[in-house]
Motif scaffolding. Sequence first.
Motif, PDB file in Angstrom:
ATOM      1  N   GLU A 149     -39.280 -17.855 -10.889  1.00  0.00           N
ATOM      2  CA  GLU A 149     -38.739 -19.013 -11.599  1.00  0.00           C
ATOM      3  C   GLU A 149     -37.269 -19.252 -11.253  1.00  0.00           C
ATOM      4  O   GLU A 149     -36.732 -20.329 -11.514  1.00  0.00           O
ATOM      5  CB  GLU A 149     -38.867 -18.807 -13.118  1.00  0.00           C
ATOM      6  CG  GLU A 149     -40.269 -18.450 -13.597  1.00  0.00           C
ATOM      7  CD  GLU A 149     -41.164 -19.656 -13.709  1.00  0.00           C
ATOM      8  OE1 GLU A 149     -40.635 -20.783 -13.631  1.00  0.00           O
ATOM      9  OE2 GLU A 149     -42.389 -19.477 -13.878  1.00  0.00           O
ATOM     10  N   GLY A 150     -36.602 -18.231 -10.693  1.00  0.00           N
ATOM     11  CA  GLY A 150     -35.200 -18.387 -10.318  1.00  0.00           C
ATOM     12  C   GLY A 150     -34.223 -18.241 -11.465  1.00  0.00           C
ATOM     13  O   GLY A 150     -33.041 -18.572 -11.323  1.00  0.00           O
ATOM     14  N   MET A 151     -34.687 -17.753 -12.604  1.00  0.00           N
ATOM     15  CA  MET A 151     -33.827 -17.568 -13.769  1.00  0.00           C
ATOM     16  C   MET A 151     -34.202 -16.242 -14.424  1.00  0.00           C
ATOM     17  O   MET A 151     -35.350 -15.810 -14.320  1.00  0.00           O
ATOM     18  CB  MET A 151     -34.025 -18.715 -14.765  1.00  0.00           C
ATOM     19  CG  MET A 151     -33.578 -20.066 -14.252  1.00  0.00           C
ATOM     20  SD  MET A 151     -31.799 -20.202 -14.065  1.00  0.00           S
ATOM     21  CE  MET A 151     -31.328 -20.268 -15.791  1.00  0.00           C
ATOM     22  N   GLU A 168     -29.619 -23.068  -9.812  1.00  0.00           N
ATOM     23  CA  GLU A 168     -28.313 -23.149 -10.441  1.00  0.00           C
ATOM     24  C   GLU A 168     -27.787 -24.583 -10.448  1.00  0.00           C
ATOM     25  O   GLU A 168     -27.060 -24.983 -11.365  1.00  0.00           O
ATOM     26  CB  GLU A 168     -27.334 -22.222  -9.713  1.00  0.00           C
ATOM     27  CG  GLU A 168     -25.973 -22.115 -10.376  1.00  0.00           C
ATOM     28  CD  GLU A 168     -25.065 -21.118  -9.685  1.00  0.00           C
ATOM     29  OE1 GLU A 168     -23.898 -20.994 -10.112  1.00  0.00           O
ATOM     30  OE2 GLU A 168     -25.513 -20.466  -8.704  1.00  0.00           O
ATOM     31  N   VAL A 169     -28.159 -25.364  -9.429  1.00  0.00           N
ATOM     32  CA  VAL A 169     -27.680 -26.743  -9.334  1.00  0.00           C
ATOM     33  C   VAL A 169     -28.181 -27.575 -10.518  1.00  0.00           C
ATOM     34  O   VAL A 169     -27.487 -28.462 -11.014  1.00  0.00           O
ATOM     35  CB  VAL A 169     -28.142 -27.383  -8.011  1.00  0.00           C
ATOM     36  CG1 VAL A 169     -27.718 -28.850  -7.944  1.00  0.00           C
ATOM     37  CG2 VAL A 169     -27.573 -26.614  -6.827  1.00  0.00           C
ATOM     38  N   GLY A 170     -29.379 -27.287 -10.983  1.00  0.00           N
ATOM     39  CA  GLY A 170     -29.964 -28.065 -12.066  1.00  0.00           C
ATOM     40  C   GLY A 170     -29.552 -27.631 -13.451  1.00  0.00           C
ATOM     41  O   GLY A 170     -30.013 -28.221 -14.438  1.00  0.00           O
ATOM     42  N   MET A 171     -28.660 -26.642 -13.564  1.00  0.00           N
ATOM     43  CA  MET A 171     -28.229 -26.177 -14.883  1.00  0.00           C
ATOM     44  C   MET A 171     -27.168 -27.103 -15.458  1.00  0.00           C
ATOM     45  O   MET A 171     -26.326 -27.637 -14.711  1.00  0.00           O
ATOM     46  CB  MET A 171     -27.693 -24.745 -14.788  1.00  0.00           C
ATOM     47  CG  MET A 171     -28.737 -23.726 -14.355  1.00  0.00           C
ATOM     48  SD  MET A 171     -28.068 -22.053 -14.236  1.00  0.00           S
ATOM     49  CE  MET A 171     -27.611 -21.753 -15.949  1.00  0.00           C
ATOM     50  N   LEU A 187     -29.339 -34.211  -9.947  1.00  0.00           N
ATOM     51  CA  LEU A 187     -30.306 -33.120  -9.818  1.00  0.00           C
ATOM     52  C   LEU A 187     -30.380 -32.273 -11.084  1.00  0.00           C
ATOM     53  O   LEU A 187     -30.894 -31.152 -11.049  1.00  0.00           O
ATOM     54  CB  LEU A 187     -29.930 -32.225  -8.626  1.00  0.00           C
ATOM     55  CG  LEU A 187     -29.896 -32.916  -7.257  1.00  0.00           C
ATOM     56  CD1 LEU A 187     -29.437 -31.933  -6.191  1.00  0.00           C
ATOM     57  CD2 LEU A 187     -31.263 -33.483  -6.908  1.00  0.00           C
ATOM     58  N   ALA A 188     -29.859 -32.792 -12.178  1.00  0.00           N
ATOM     59  CA  ALA A 188     -29.885 -32.046 -13.443  1.00  0.00           C
ATOM     60  C   ALA A 188     -31.316 -31.698 -13.810  1.00  0.00           C
ATOM     61  O   ALA A 188     -32.211 -32.549 -13.747  1.00  0.00           O
ATOM     62  CB  ALA A 188     -29.227 -32.863 -14.546  1.00  0.00           C
ATOM     63  N   HIS A 189     -31.533 -30.452 -14.168  1.00  0.00           N
ATOM     64  CA  HIS A 189     -32.848 -29.923 -14.570  1.00  0.00           C
ATOM     65  C   HIS A 189     -33.867 -29.929 -13.439  1.00  0.00           C
ATOM     66  O   HIS A 189     -35.076 -29.800 -13.688  1.00  0.00           O
ATOM     67  CB  HIS A 189     -33.414 -30.701 -15.762  1.00  0.00           C
ATOM     68  CG  HIS A 189     -32.467 -30.821 -16.916  1.00  0.00           C
ATOM     69  ND1 HIS A 189     -32.066 -29.724 -17.645  1.00  0.00           N
ATOM     70  CD2 HIS A 189     -31.832 -31.899 -17.444  1.00  0.00           C
ATOM     71  CE1 HIS A 189     -31.235 -30.119 -18.597  1.00  0.00           C
ATOM     72  NE2 HIS A 189     -31.061 -31.432 -18.493  1.00  0.00           N
ATOM     73  N   ARG A 211     -22.909 -24.030   0.839  1.00  0.00           N
ATOM     74  CA  ARG A 211     -21.466 -24.261   0.686  1.00  0.00           C
ATOM     75  C   ARG A 211     -21.031 -24.261  -0.770  1.00  0.00           C
ATOM     76  O   ARG A 211     -19.947 -23.766  -1.103  1.00  0.00           O
ATOM     77  CB  ARG A 211     -21.093 -25.597   1.343  1.00  0.00           C
ATOM     78  CG  ARG A 211     -19.603 -25.806   1.552  1.00  0.00           C
ATOM     79  CD  ARG A 211     -19.356 -27.112   2.275  1.00  0.00           C
ATOM     80  NE  ARG A 211     -19.547 -28.253   1.395  1.00  0.00           N
ATOM     81  CZ  ARG A 211     -18.579 -28.777   0.609  1.00  0.00           C
ATOM     82  NH1 ARG A 211     -17.369 -28.237   0.603  1.00  0.00           N
ATOM     83  NH2 ARG A 211     -18.823 -29.814  -0.147  1.00  0.00           N
ATOM     84  N   ILE A 212     -21.878 -24.794  -1.660  1.00  0.00           N
ATOM     85  CA  ILE A 212     -21.462 -24.965  -3.055  1.00  0.00           C
ATOM     86  C   ILE A 212     -21.994 -23.873  -3.985  1.00  0.00           C
ATOM     87  O   ILE A 212     -21.535 -23.764  -5.128  1.00  0.00           O
ATOM     88  CB  ILE A 212     -21.907 -26.332  -3.600  1.00  0.00           C
ATOM     89  CG1 ILE A 212     -23.436 -26.410  -3.696  1.00  0.00           C
ATOM     90  CG2 ILE A 212     -21.351 -27.458  -2.748  1.00  0.00           C
ATOM     91  CD1 ILE A 212     -23.944 -27.683  -4.338  1.00  0.00           C
TER      92      ILE A 212
END
Length: 324
Positions: A149-151, A168-171, A187-189, A211-212
């Motif tokens: 799940e990546g979390m 992490e980008v969607g957090m 890209l939220a959530h 990069r980010i």
Amino acid sequence: MSAHPLHDVSPVVVRFSETLFLRWTGAAYLVGFLLVFAALWRQATRGHGPFQKREVPELVLYAGLFGVMLGGRLGYVLLHQWEDFSQDLTLFFQFRQGGASMLGALLGVLVFAVYFARQHQRPWLQVTDALVVFAPLGFFLGHLALFTEGMPLGQVTSAPWGFVFPSEVGMPDFQPVVTPSFDVTALAHAPGHELALLARTNEAFLAELYRILPARHPVLLYQAVLEGAVLGAILLAVRFGWRSRPEGMLSGVFFVLLGGLRFLGLPFHAPRPDLSFGAGFEQSALAPVLLVALGAAFVLSASASRAREDARPSAVKLEGHAAD
């Protein structure tokens, strides 16, 4: 581009349709229950375990269903989704959303052990001692499944085994390492595996993710090793190496070690200020302390019980001498 691997594992094992699919978390439950059933059935067939063959199906089915699954689900909605659950009780039945609480599952299994022991007229500590041996298997499979799940996210690391997590980008509280070249709010959530899939087909997007995003500790893999492999090995060593132990001692050792090993993994977890009080409690240092305290209670109770049993023969002998 970073040398760290991109977390691009899909949480879905097989998709039957747009709305019907099997996730790794569901597969972990299924495989775990089948392995426990096979082990207990084999023990009962050989006459080694505390249960009879006719008891094994009921034990595994109801311990898994009412203890692990319903207990874990109830603990999750109470600790992690209390505000929403207090307004909509049907949230408990929305299993497709996922979510399970370790503390809830453990409490559910303990409650079931008491019920099963009363129904079959056997000491409940005998039941808990038999079940805790298999708990590390569930932790091992469960943590590996949750890793897909990546979390949750771990602390930032430069270790070569760190992962870059697109989820992490969607957090909501995402803080990029440098200013992104695109609007991250769009890209939220967004599910991490979908972002990873897009990155695999778009080199520019992949380079931007590297990069980010920082590399982070794969904390769930650490927990799979500690609470699965290490805890399981120690419990098996105690079980087979200390056959004269009093009932309840193995349960006590389990909770003490689980609390200690969970505490060892806490420094690698990234802080989550957005968590509710209940969720924060389960992921804080207080939860391991609670587990250690519960284990200590089991150990003290088992030790006291053994001391009383050892004192009984002496009392009988004294009475015999007095009669002479």
